[in-house]
Every structure is written in structure tokens, then in C-alpha cells.
Motif scaffolding. Structure first.
Motif: not given
Length: 429
Positions: A289-294, A342-347, A364-368, A373-379
Motif C-alpha cells: 500500500t505504501a509503495n502504491d501511494l508513494g 487512486a495510487g500515486m504509482q498509477d498517477l 521497472t527501474d523508475i517510479d514515483v 518524477i517527484k520534482a515534476a509532480i510536486n512543482r
């Protein structure tokens, strides 16, 4: 006038006669059938059933009973009223047909079982007892009992009373004062021992002294059960802890929730940071759950939550809800979608695809959790509000990174631009 002694004597002849529901003949008796038959043979007609027999004659106090009186009990707590009857014999004893599987027998009014269920005594018209004491009728009381007898009649052993100073003193007082069964019972129920120990604890303590073999077997079975429940929960119990749990199960009748609360204290990681049983399944679900939600979770946090879950202090729904709240705080631009399930990995998947494509990396080597990725979605926008990069902006951001220039994608783009320039110059088609 029928003699109470003759009624008792006739009843004695049927000692051991099997119990038969509805039986009212020597081939088999139920309790009221025995009474009706014996009295009838002595010329006294009685109703057939206990509920009617208790309405015959007059009430008699326990210490005024005489041979031939009827004694009534409430043995079925699901229904109010008398459902068992016997014939008083004298000396605190009565004869009766107790239940299926047990023949006609003699019991004592002092037995704890019958004291607890006593409803009353009745003197039947037309029945007399031997003349005595100058009043024409013998009014008997229970016989004088010594300490051993009194202890046994209450369903406790002499050794048990000796193990409880308060009860030992009470037993000696009961012998000296020749208390009635009712007074003895009332005094025991008013003791500190009775008040401080529940029904299960009292039974366990008595069993340990009155039937040590059964107590030992009960404890051993509880130890086996404790270890099995520990394995199921994922708890690691020492022998001492297993013994403590077994004793609490036997002494206090611990239910599943109480056992779980005890076991939760002993949920521990194995060397490879894994948990077993229910705790292990909970840990896997929390991590997923934690991984799916980032949301990043520590091993200690997972362990704590698994322990609380086994102890019944939380539920998986509450744990997942807490993780979802954390995710909403970490990714404010997507809080509404996260709240909707929704989960953040999907978003973040579209950003992952762009980054993988531009840098020539496996998805598979990249995720939230990847920094870009984190910088882009949290700008944050100029107004201080969340403003994630568009995919176009994100693509340009990736290409602005010096690392991108070393990728095949960069080389291909350079070749394409060069071809366009040469084509414009008419050097290539």
C-alpha cells in the motif's frame, strides 16, 4: 397416615434404577415419577410432574426437614421454576432420580450444586415421621460435619481451603458453628477471595488443588494451544512467555482478543526483516500500500503497525487510511484523486514512461520515488500552489539534463536536425 421412614425405605429399594424420561415405574424413573410411585405405594396420591408437586402441602425450611419431605431444585437456568425433586431421607441427604445416564441415588443437600439450585422443601399431607423431642414429630437438621466433610460437600478439597488463609479460617468457623449450607455458601461468596477472582479463576484454583492431574493436563493443552496461536499470529514466544499465556488462558479464561493483545507484544522481525503469520501478511500489505501511494515507510513503522494489528489496537483499514492521508499531504496536487482511491504509482505512470523513453531506461527501474518524477509532480507555481509539470514541460526538463545528451535519443535527435539542415541546403534529399 403414611410413615416418612417407610416412604424412604421403599425408595431405597430402587437405588440404581435407570433414569427414563417420563418413567414412573420400577423399570425406569424420572425424578417426579419416582416420587409419585413411592408415595402412591404408601397410599399418598401426588400429581405427576414437579411443577405440580411443589404446590402440595406446606413449605419447610431446610433445617426443619424430616424423612418423607420433598425437596425441590431449579436445575435448568433457562426456565424459571422447579424442575427437579427428591425425597428427604434425614441427615442432610435425599434420594432422587437425577438425570439420564445416572440411576436413582442418594445426594447431599450440602453439595454446592444443589445448594446453588435449592428452591424449597414441602411437607406432604398424610405423611408423618417418628415421634421425638416430646413434640410428636422429629425435626431433623443436617448432621455435624468435620472440616474435611464440609469442604468436600461444597465441591472443594480440604487442601484447597488450607491453601487460602481466608477460606481456611472460614471453614474452621463453619465447623465450630455448624453453619447451615446456605450460611456457608453466603459467607464464601462474601469473601475477598470470591470477589477478587472471577468464576474461571476460582475453578482453576480449585482444580489445581482438588484434581492436580486434570489441572496439569489442562495446562499442558493450554501451552500447546498458546504456541499454535503464537505461530498463527507471527509472535516469537519463549517458554516462559508461553507458560504465562497458558496460565492466563486457564486461570482467567482469556478470549481471542486478550490472547491477541498479549501476543502482539512479541511480534519480532527475523534476521531478514520478515515477519511470520498474521503479522507477516500485514507487513506485506502495508509495504504494498505504501509503495502504491508513494509513501516511504520504515521497518520500525511496519513492525509497530503489525504489532498493533495483532493486539487488536488497529485494523488494516485504519493503517491504509493513514497511509492515504500521508500520500495526500506528500502530493497535494493529487490529493483529490488519492482520496478517491487512486495510487500515486498509477498517477505518475505517464511521467515514468517519458523518463524511461528519453533516457533509454527500463520502466521497472523508475517510479514515483525517482527524484525527477517527484520534482515534476510536486512543482509549485508562482502563486505557491501545486502546479505539476505538463508532460511536454517534463520532456523538455529531461532533455535539459546533461545526462540526456549522452543518450541514443539525443544522438538521434541531433542526426534528425542535421539532416533537416542539409536538406534545406539542398545537399541531401
Amino acid at each position: 397416615m403414611a410413615s416418612g421412614e417407610s416412604i424412604v425405605e421403599l425408595a431405597r429399594k430402587y437405588m440404581g434404577t435407570k433414569y427414563v424420561w417420563g418413567g414412573a415405574a420400577p423399570g425406569g424413573f424420572d425424578c417426579s415419577g419416582l416420587v409419585q410411585y413411592v408415595f402412591g405405594k404408601n397410599g399418598v396420591n401426588l400429581p405427576r410432574v414437579t411443577y405440580d408437586q411443589i404446590n402440595v402441602g406446606e413449605s419447610v425450611q431446610p433445617n426443619k426437614l424430616r424423612p418423607g419431605d420433598l425437596v425441590f431444585f431449579d436445575t435448568d437456568r433457562k426456565r424459571s421454576g422447579p424442575d427437579h425433586v427428591g425425597i428427604y431421607m434425614g441427615g442432610g441427604k435425599f434420594i432422587h432420580a437425577p438425570r439420564p445416564g445416572a440411576g436413582v441415588k442418594v445426594s447431599s443437600l450440602s453439595e454446592g450444586y444443589y445448594m446453588d439450585r435449592w428452591m424449597g422443601g414441602r411437607r406432604v399431607p398424610g405423611v408423618s415421621a417418628s415421634a421425638a423431642a416430646g413434640d410428636g414429630e422429629a425435626l431433623e437438621v443436617a448432621p455435624k460435619l468435620d472440616a474435611n466433610e464440609l469442604a468436600e460437600t461444597y465441591g472443594m478439597s480440604y487442601s484447597f481451603f488450607k491453601s487460602q488463609p481466608e477460606l481456611w479460617k472460614m471453614l474452621n468457623g463453619a465447623v465450630e458453628g455448624q453453619w447451615t449450607p446456605e450460611k456457608f455458601q453466603a459467607e464464601i461468596k462474601n469473601s475477598n477471595w470470591w470477589k477478587k477472582n472471577g468464576s474461571t479463576a476460582r475453578k482453576a484454583q480449585m482444580m489445581a488443588k482438588t484434581d492436580p492431574a486434570t489441572y496439569k493436563a489442562t495446562m499442558e493443552a493450554a501451552r500447546v494451544s498458546a504456541q499454535q496461536m503464537a505461530v498463527k499470529a507471527g509472535a516469537v514466544l519463549s517458554q516462559k512467555n508461553a507458560d504465562t499465556l497458558a496460565k492466563n488462558m486457564v486461570t482467567f479464561g482469556w478470549n481471542e482478543a486478550q490472547v491477541g493483545n498479549f501476543l502482539g507484544q512479541y511480534i519480532k522481525f527475523a534476521e531478514n526483516k520478515t515477519l511470520g503469520g498474521i503479522a507477516g501478511m500485514a507487513a506485506k500489505e502495508i509495504r504494498k500500500t505504501a509503495n502504491d501511494l508513494g509513501v516511504a515507510v520504515t521497518d520500525q513503522s511496519i513492525l509497530n503497525n503489525a504489532q498493533y494489528l495483532v493486539r487488536g489496537l488497529t485494523s488494516m483499514e485504519k493503517i491504509q487510511g493513514s497511509l492515504r492521508q500521508q500520500a495526500a499531504g506528500l502530493y497535494p496536487a493529487f490529493a483529490e484523486q488519492i482520496g478517491a482511491g487512486a495510487g500515486m504509482q498509477d498517477l505518475a505512470a505517464p511521467y515514468v514512461q517519458v523518463l524511461a523513453s528519453e533516457l533509454g531506461l527500463p520502466e521497472t527501474d523508475i517510479d514515483v520515488f525517482s527524484p525527477k518524477i517527484k520534482a515534476a509532480i510536486n512543482r509549485m507555481g508562482p502563486d505557491g500552489k501545486p502546479a505539476p509539470l505538463s508532460l511536454t514541460e517534463f520532456t523538455q526538463m529531461v532533455r535539459d539534463d546533461p545526462a540526456w545528451r549522452k543518450t541514443p535519443a539525443a544522438a538521434n535527435q541531433a542526426m534528425a536536425i542535421g539532416r533537416q539542415v542539409l536538406a534545406g541546403m539542398g545537399l541531401v534529399k
